[in-house]
Design a protein around this motif. Sequence first.
Motif, PDB file in Angstrom:
ATOM      1  N   ASN A  33       0.864  -1.174   0.000  1.00 32.44           N
ATOM      2  CA  ASN A  33       0.000   0.000   0.000  1.00 32.44           C
ATOM      3  C   ASN A  33       0.904   1.227   0.000  1.00 32.44           C
ATOM      4  OD1 ASN A  33      -2.369  -1.574   0.374  1.00 32.44           O
ATOM      5  ND2 ASN A  33      -1.989  -1.622   2.575  1.00 32.44           N
ATOM      6  N   ARG A  34       0.495   2.249  -0.707  1.00 30.71           N
ATOM      7  CA  ARG A  34       1.276   3.488  -0.725  1.00 30.71           C
ATOM      8  C   ARG A  34       0.885   4.352   0.476  1.00 30.71           C
ATOM      9  NH1 ARG A  34       3.486   6.934  -5.270  1.00 30.71           N
ATOM     10  NH2 ARG A  34       3.833   8.901  -4.217  1.00 30.71           N
ATOM     11  N   PRO A  35       1.868   4.812   1.263  1.00 25.61           N
ATOM     12  CA  PRO A  35       1.548   5.668   2.415  1.00 25.61           C
ATOM     13  C   PRO A  35       0.918   6.983   1.966  1.00 25.61           C
ATOM     14  CG  PRO A  35       3.820   4.884   2.522  1.00 25.61           C
ATOM     15  CD  PRO A  35       3.295   4.528   1.162  1.00 25.61           C
ATOM     16  N   ASN A  36      -0.073   7.427   2.699  1.00 28.25           N
ATOM     17  CA  ASN A  36      -0.716   8.711   2.438  1.00 28.25           C
ATOM     18  C   ASN A  36      -0.348   9.654   3.577  1.00 28.25           C
ATOM     19  OD1 ASN A  36      -2.330  10.920   2.048  1.00 28.25           O
ATOM     20  ND2 ASN A  36      -4.233   9.771   1.825  1.00 28.25           N
ATOM     21  N   ARG A  37       0.673  10.463   3.362  1.00 30.86           N
ATOM     22  CA  ARG A  37       1.205  11.357   4.387  1.00 30.86           C
ATOM     23  C   ARG A  37       0.153  12.307   4.948  1.00 30.86           C
ATOM     24  NH1 ARG A  37       5.688  11.842   6.139  1.00 30.86           N
ATOM     25  NH2 ARG A  37       7.622  12.822   5.765  1.00 30.86           N
ATOM     26  N   GLU A  38      -0.834  12.679   4.139  1.00 35.47           N
ATOM     27  CA  GLU A  38      -1.855  13.629   4.577  1.00 35.47           C
ATOM     28  C   GLU A  38      -2.717  13.092   5.717  1.00 35.47           C
ATOM     29  OE1 GLU A  38      -4.074  15.275   1.347  1.00 35.47           O
ATOM     30  OE2 GLU A  38      -2.264  15.640   0.174  1.00 35.47           O
ATOM     31  N   ILE A  39      -2.775  11.767   5.871  1.00 31.97           N
ATOM     32  CA  ILE A  39      -3.603  11.218   6.952  1.00 31.97           C
ATOM     33  C   ILE A  39      -2.768  10.571   8.062  1.00 31.97           C
ATOM     34  CG2 ILE A  39      -5.626  10.898   5.479  1.00 31.97           C
ATOM     35  CD1 ILE A  39      -4.935   7.901   5.363  1.00 31.97           C
ATOM     36  N   PHE A  40      -1.458  10.809   8.074  1.00 33.88           N
ATOM     37  CA  PHE A  40      -0.620  10.233   9.120  1.00 33.88           C
ATOM     38  C   PHE A  40      -1.011  10.734  10.508  1.00 33.88           C
ATOM     39  CE2 PHE A  40       3.555   9.011   6.759  1.00 33.88           C
ATOM     40  CZ  PHE A  40       2.874   7.986   6.139  1.00 33.88           C
TER      41      PHE A  40
END
Length: 147
Positions: free
Chosen positions: A121-128
Amino acid sequence: MESGDSNLEALGVYMAKSLNKYGIAYENNAPRYDLYYPLTLLTRHMVEPRMKSEAEKTESSGSLLPMRRAFDGTFIVAGGYGREEGNQAVEENRADLVAYGRLFLANPDLPRRFEVDAPLNRPNREIFYTHDPVVGYTDYPFLEDTA
């Protein structure tokens, strides 16, 4: 707080040797050398400055070697490693362990994915770092959910 030094390599080696002398239990070193967390194992965690941006890495495979050689305890590296790069770092004795921060956030079953060479899965930095109880750390799909 951000800090720096005119010779980070010399500072890192000095810190490693000092930790050996005093038996410091654990040191977590970010590239700015500003985070320290005592734990119960004799380890050193180094974040290698390999990431220019989320998608762009820089080559620095030997940048931590002087500190690795100077430190007597368990040496943990981090900084944008993938499966192959992490295995190579351990095989080449550049580290004892590799930390996979963002990859673990986006792949709660990361060891299994590495084992079977499954897509990540590609990390989504906006929802970290969201306060939303549904979106963020808990909603990345597990491997069996994506099959």
